[in-house]
Design an enzyme around this catalytic site. Structure first.
Site, PDB file in Angstrom:
ATOM      1  N   ASP A  21      -4.981  -3.675   2.277  1.00  6.42           N
ATOM      2  CA  ASP A  21      -5.047  -2.209   2.324  1.00  6.42           C
ATOM      3  C   ASP A  21      -3.692  -1.601   2.689  1.00  6.42           C
ATOM      4  O   ASP A  21      -2.875  -2.224   3.364  1.00  6.42           O
ATOM      5  CB  ASP A  21      -6.113  -1.789   3.357  1.00  6.42           C
ATOM      6  CG  ASP A  21      -6.544  -0.341   3.164  1.00  6.42           C
ATOM      7  OD1 ASP A  21      -6.305   0.221   2.071  1.00  6.42           O
ATOM      8  OD2 ASP A  21      -7.107   0.233   4.118  1.00  6.42           O
ATOM      9  N   ASN A  69     -14.105   2.069  -5.305  1.00  3.30           N
ATOM     10  CA  ASN A  69     -12.773   2.453  -5.794  1.00  3.30           C
ATOM     11  C   ASN A  69     -12.804   3.161  -7.152  1.00  3.30           C
ATOM     12  O   ASN A  69     -11.820   3.786  -7.558  1.00  3.30           O
ATOM     13  CB  ASN A  69     -11.821   1.243  -5.858  1.00  3.30           C
ATOM     14  CG  ASN A  69     -11.376   0.757  -4.489  1.00  3.30           C
ATOM     15  OD1 ASN A  69     -11.168  -0.443  -4.274  1.00  3.30           O
ATOM     16  ND2 ASN A  69     -11.212   1.676  -3.529  1.00  3.30           N
TER      17      ASN A  69
HETATM   18  C1  IPE Z   1     -10.914  -1.445   0.630  1.00  4.04           C
HETATM   19  O1  IPE Z   1      -9.893  -0.534   0.763  1.00  4.04           O
HETATM   20  C2  IPE Z   1     -10.972  -1.947  -0.779  1.00  4.04           C
HETATM   21  C3  IPE Z   1      -9.851  -2.771  -1.217  1.00  4.04           C
HETATM   22  C4  IPE Z   1      -8.849  -3.177  -0.475  1.00  4.04           C
HETATM   23  C5  IPE Z   1      -9.888  -3.175  -2.595  1.00  4.04           C
HETATM   24  P1  IPE Z   1     -10.125   1.039   0.603  1.00  4.04           P
HETATM   25  O2  IPE Z   1      -8.810   1.681   0.806  1.00  4.04           O
HETATM   26  O3  IPE Z   1     -10.815   1.297  -0.690  1.00  4.04           O
HETATM   27  O4  IPE Z   1     -11.153   1.339   1.776  1.00  4.04           O
HETATM   28  P2  IPE Z   1     -11.365   2.663   2.630  1.00  4.04           P
HETATM   29  O5  IPE Z   1     -11.582   3.793   1.666  1.00  4.04           O
HETATM   30  O6  IPE Z   1     -10.134   2.885   3.455  1.00  4.04           O
HETATM   31  O7  IPE Z   1     -12.545   2.360   3.482  1.00  4.04           O
HETATM   32  C1  IPE Z   2      -5.311  -1.075  -1.202  1.00  2.00           C
HETATM   33  O1  IPE Z   2      -4.431  -0.021  -0.979  1.00  2.00           O
HETATM   34  C2  IPE Z   2      -5.479  -1.400  -2.679  1.00  2.00           C
HETATM   35  C3  IPE Z   2      -6.768  -0.993  -3.258  1.00  2.00           C
HETATM   36  C4  IPE Z   2      -7.746  -0.428  -2.644  1.00  2.00           C
HETATM   37  C5  IPE Z   2      -6.920  -1.254  -4.665  1.00  2.00           C
HETATM   38  P1  IPE Z   2      -4.910   1.497  -1.066  1.00  2.00           P
HETATM   39  O2  IPE Z   2      -4.776   1.936  -2.487  1.00  2.00           O
HETATM   40  O3  IPE Z   2      -6.252   1.640  -0.501  1.00  2.00           O
HETATM   41  O4  IPE Z   2      -3.819   2.213  -0.199  1.00  2.00           O
HETATM   42  P2  IPE Z   2      -4.095   3.280   0.949  1.00  2.00           P
HETATM   43  O5  IPE Z   2      -5.108   2.662   1.863  1.00  2.00           O
HETATM   44  O6  IPE Z   2      -4.593   4.511   0.298  1.00  2.00           O
HETATM   45  O7  IPE Z   2      -2.783   3.454   1.619  1.00  2.00           O
HETATM   46 MG    MG Z   3      -6.966   1.991   1.346  1.00  2.00          MG
END
Ligand code: IPE
Ligand code: IPE
Ligand code: MG
Length: 238
Positions: A21, A69
């Protein structure tokens, strides 16, 4: 000196699960678009996969795209899906070289056709590699999997008694042991619908480091922390 030398080789976790993340925030902090962070994140996927294969982790399960997502803007979803294709195409050689098997959990049939096909190809080509399994969670969520398992059990007339083993064997993670260690980067302290059943007794490790900055040494730091935990599984120590 690398933290690698401090690792207890007899206590390497068999299964490590990661919530990668912070890609978007990492990019934003550099004044760049979110997708830039996802691209940088792919480099860490490669690095951490190689490290895991090197030190003897048998299963590495990475949360790459959750069922939630899909609600992101279309351009980001599309970018993630194309990144998946280009990454698999580019990394297949390294997976073969490192004897790593590519596997997936999640409803990958619902991914765009190109991504789906590229995954099938990658999985097929690497299926006999036996050093480590790199499991990508794609269009995955823990609740999705639990519901799926219930449906499978309901449709199987041979199952009369449902116990923990029958249930575990109906999940998409049936062929993996439960994770020993869960790592989440970026400072968020939640599971975000990841491996809800399987993480029951995993050690949880949260770090503020964002995924694109999570390098080999950061991983060793997590492992050292893990190796100092006292895993009791509800029991008591004499
Ligand atoms: C969790 O991260 C999903 C992945 C890393 C693929 P998110 O960024 O989607 O989760 P939330 O929204 O912070 O809970
Ligand atoms: C994790 O990084 C990757 C996926 C969820 C695909 P994020 O895209 O959630 O990045 P942040 O959490 O918004 O910084
Ligand atoms: Mg994230």
């Amino acid at each position: 000196m690398s933290l690698y030398s401090k690792l207890d080789q007899t206590k390497i976790p068999e299964h490590v699960a990661v919530i990668m993340d912070g890609n978007g925030r990492w990019a934003k902090s550099k004044g760049m678009p979110r997708v830039y962070g996802h691209r940088e994140g792919v480099k860490r996927v490669r690095e951490i996969t190689e490290v895991c294969a090197k030190i003897g982790v048998k299963y590495l399960t990475l949360y790459a795209f959750s069922t939630e997502n899909w609600s992101r803007p279309a351009y980001e979803v599309n970018a993630l899906m194309s990144l998946l294709v280009s990454t698999i195409d580019k990394e297949l050689k390294t997976l073969m070289k490192n004897n790593v098997r590519l596997e997936t959990i999640g409803d990958i049939e619902k991914l765009p056709e190109k991504s789906y096909k590229s995954l099938l190809k990658g999985k097929d080509l690497t299926k006999n590699n036996d050093r480590m399994a790199l499991v990508l969670a794609l269009n995955y969520s823990g609740r999705w999997d639990i519901l799926n398992a219930l449906k499978k059990i309901k449709n199987n007339a041979d199952i009369e008694i449902i116990d923990s083993e029958i249930f575990s064997n109906s999940l998409s993670t049936a062929s993996y042991p439960d994770p020993d260690l869960l790592i989440r980067t970026s400072g968020e302290i939640r599971l975000s619908n990841y491996l809800l059943w399987e993480l029951a007794y995993s050690e949880l490790y949260f770090t503020d480091v964002k995924w694109p900055d999570f390098k080999e040494e950061n991983f060793y730091e997590a492992l050292l922390d893990f190796q100092n935990r006292d895993r009791r599984f509800g029991n008591v120590k004499e």
